[in-house]
Write a protein that holds these residues in place. Structure first.
Motif, mmCIF file in Angstrom:
data_model
loop_
_atom_site.group_PDB
_atom_site.id
_atom_site.type_symbol
_atom_site.label_atom_id
_atom_site.label_comp_id
_atom_site.label_asym_id
_atom_site.label_seq_id
_atom_site.Cartn_x
_atom_site.Cartn_y
_atom_site.Cartn_z
ATOM 1 N N PRO A 1 0.919 -9.049 -2.316
ATOM 2 C CA PRO A 1 2.337 -8.985 -1.961
ATOM 3 C C PRO A 1 3.227 -9.037 -3.197
ATOM 4 O O PRO A 1 4.412 -8.716 -3.126
ATOM 5 C CB PRO A 1 2.549 -10.205 -1.070
ATOM 6 C CG PRO A 1 1.392 -11.095 -1.310
ATOM 7 C CD PRO A 1 0.262 -10.269 -1.806
ATOM 8 N N SER A 2 2.629 -9.393 -4.340
ATOM 9 C CA SER A 2 3.416 -9.427 -5.574
ATOM 10 C C SER A 2 4.037 -8.072 -5.876
ATOM 11 O O SER A 2 5.066 -7.976 -6.533
ATOM 12 C CB SER A 2 2.536 -9.867 -6.743
ATOM 13 O OG SER A 2 1.455 -8.977 -6.878
ATOM 14 N N SER B 1 5.468 -6.013 -3.728
ATOM 15 C CA SER B 1 6.777 -5.956 -3.062
ATOM 16 C C SER B 1 7.734 -6.982 -3.649
ATOM 17 O O SER B 1 8.933 -6.734 -3.772
ATOM 18 C CB SER B 1 6.633 -6.228 -1.570
ATOM 19 O OG SER B 1 5.911 -5.215 -0.972
ATOM 20 N N GLU B 2 7.174 -8.143 -3.999
ATOM 21 C CA GLU B 2 8.025 -9.168 -4.605
ATOM 22 C C GLU B 2 8.620 -8.651 -5.911
ATOM 23 O O GLU B 2 9.768 -8.900 -6.224
ATOM 24 C CB GLU B 2 7.213 -10.443 -4.879
ATOM 25 C CG GLU B 2 7.012 -11.285 -3.630
ATOM 26 C CD GLU B 2 5.924 -12.322 -3.810
ATOM 27 O OE1 GLU B 2 5.632 -12.711 -4.966
ATOM 28 O OE2 GLU B 2 5.348 -12.735 -2.789
ATOM 29 N N ASN C 1 11.695 -6.755 -5.314
ATOM 30 C CA ASN C 1 12.865 -7.625 -5.130
ATOM 31 C C ASN C 1 13.378 -8.139 -6.476
ATOM 32 O O ASN C 1 14.572 -8.196 -6.723
ATOM 33 C CB ASN C 1 12.502 -8.825 -4.256
ATOM 34 C CG ASN C 1 12.169 -8.394 -2.843
ATOM 35 O OD1 ASN C 1 12.637 -7.349 -2.404
ATOM 36 N ND2 ASN C 1 11.357 -9.173 -2.156
ATOM 37 N N ARG C 2 12.452 -8.522 -7.328
ATOM 38 C CA ARG C 2 12.846 -9.053 -8.642
ATOM 39 C C ARG C 2 13.553 -7.985 -9.467
ATOM 40 O O ARG C 2 14.466 -8.280 -10.226
ATOM 41 C CB ARG C 2 11.599 -9.556 -9.385
ATOM 42 C CG ARG C 2 11.039 -10.814 -8.766
ATOM 43 C CD ARG C 2 10.204 -11.585 -9.766
ATOM 44 N NE ARG C 2 9.756 -12.829 -9.177
ATOM 45 C CZ ARG C 2 8.556 -13.028 -8.631
ATOM 46 N NH1 ARG C 2 7.660 -12.052 -8.623
ATOM 47 N NH2 ARG C 2 8.243 -14.190 -8.111
ATOM 48 N N ARG D 1 4.662 -8.109 -15.577
ATOM 49 C CA ARG D 1 4.336 -7.921 -14.156
ATOM 50 C C ARG D 1 4.272 -6.449 -13.796
ATOM 51 O O ARG D 1 3.467 -6.034 -12.980
ATOM 52 C CB ARG D 1 5.411 -8.602 -13.295
ATOM 53 C CG ARG D 1 5.262 -10.100 -13.330
ATOM 54 C CD ARG D 1 5.914 -10.762 -12.137
ATOM 55 N NE ARG D 1 5.747 -12.205 -12.247
ATOM 56 C CZ ARG D 1 6.741 -13.079 -12.265
ATOM 57 N NH1 ARG D 1 7.994 -12.679 -12.152
ATOM 58 N NH2 ARG D 1 6.499 -14.363 -12.358
ATOM 59 N N GLU E 1 -0.935 -4.343 2.682
ATOM 60 C CA GLU E 1 -0.402 -5.429 1.866
ATOM 61 C C GLU E 1 -0.764 -6.760 2.511
ATOM 62 O O GLU E 1 -0.566 -6.952 3.713
ATOM 63 C CB GLU E 1 1.126 -5.289 1.765
ATOM 64 C CG GLU E 1 1.680 -6.157 0.669
ATOM 65 C CD GLU E 1 3.175 -5.922 0.476
ATOM 66 O OE1 GLU E 1 3.524 -4.868 -0.066
ATOM 67 O OE2 GLU E 1 3.955 -6.802 0.857
ATOM 68 N N ASP F 1 0.529 -9.628 2.840
ATOM 69 C CA ASP F 1 1.678 -10.541 2.841
ATOM 70 C C ASP F 1 1.413 -11.739 3.742
ATOM 71 O O ASP F 1 1.931 -12.827 3.525
ATOM 72 C CB ASP F 1 2.964 -9.808 3.280
ATOM 73 C CG ASP F 1 2.797 -9.141 4.644
ATOM 74 O OD1 ASP F 1 1.644 -8.981 5.102
ATOM 75 O OD2 ASP F 1 3.818 -8.777 5.241
#
Lengths: 204, 204
Positions: free
Chosen positions: B126-127, B129-130, B133-134, B149, B168, B170
């Motif tokens: 899930p990183s 998708s994270e 966001n970042r 990353r 994913e 998540d």
């Protein structure tokens, strides 16, 4: 960066129960598809509402829309036109939502030409599997009856050529579950997801 | 006339939670897959049972099996061999059941060469998708951290090339649901179903 929705086309031989399955799918609380309402020149039946069950049009209006290329597919049945307005489909797909069409086999062929990337699901009659049982447990029915059924089956199996998936309508709930699975699986297809991730990195 | 089972391969970067997802799938009551137990030369941990968690083998036994071509895939990690016995996989598929493998990315590549028709599912962290966001809400983390990353993400996205589907991870339940949908959808694929119907008619 907005991802386009999927165009889901449910079709199959007449009488197989497409309408029942479609209604069952849209009666689920968590349905994530948008239903594309068909357009027709036939008269509304009791209780039918314009813009909900169908968009009701006059023959002249319908023929004008055909001329203007405003229909994704259309056909004439028993003296009335039925068709799918193309603008709604394109706009909804562009907004990222999945669009669901429930149409006749002839219409599905027209849609395949315009949207080859659509998701085409053939609803198959359970008579195909029943036929298999009958073939195995011969003797109870005349050879002629069996031959007739096999001929029908052969035609139905040929119709499937155009489609990506076959769902047997042995039970409405099973058929709905399979259709939901197919759409969920298609959203996980590598090409689709990988492209989204790749686009994400391009942000930099 | 027996239809072969599907070979389902779940893989993904180490640490993504493949084992957890696999256990959750096999703890469902209605799981219709057969789990292919891996073979290893590492010592059993407390509570692990031979033939349930792993087939435990000596290094010599394992290397003999490699020589005899009895492993569908294998790799060495931290001084120990891990692999998938090929006979069990072939026999189970031939009996019409779906076989589920949960293996490392390197192993998955070996399996793809031998079973190109297998169903390859990549479990994605899930990183990814994270990270998106970042990237959108910049400013809270250093550019260097973000670049690191993104580099990891790039490698993970490249790994996906081999696979048919991306899921994913998540949430374990979501991942299981998607994997179940993918397998169900694959069983509805037209080529597969149509062939079964066609064979049925040949009975005559």
């Amino acid at each position: 960066m907005k991802e386009k929705g999927l165009l889901i086309v449910l079709s199959g031989p007449s009488g197989v129960g497409k309408g029942t399955v479609r209604k069952a799918i849209f009666s689920q609380e968590d349905t994530r598809f948008e239903y594309s309402i068909s357009m027709t020149t036939r008269n509304p039946r009791e209780g039918e509402v314009d813009g909900v069950d169908y968009f009701f049009k006059t023959r002249e209006e319908f023929e004008n829309l055909i001329e203007q290329g405003k229909l994704l597919e259309y056909a004439e049945f028993v003296g009335n036109y039925y068709g799918t307005p193309v603008d709604y489909v394109r706009e909804t797909l562009d907004s990222g939502k999945d669009v669901f069409l429930e149409i006749e086999v002839k219409g599905a062929r027209q849609v395949r030409e315009k949207f080859p990337e659509g998701l085409f699901i053939f609803l198959a009659p359970p008579s195909l599997s029943e036929l298999q049982n009958r073939l195995v447990t011969r003797g109870t029915e005349s050879d002629e009856l069996i031959r007739g059924r096999m001929e029908t089956a052969r035609k139905e199996i040929e119709m499937m050529d155009l489609y990506d998936y076959i769902v047997e309508n042995d039970h409405v709930d099973h058929a709905c579950e399979k259709i939901n699975s197919i759409v969920q699986a298609e959203h996980c297809r590598r090409e689709r997801v990988q492209l989204r991730y790749k686009k994400m990195l391009e942000v930099d």
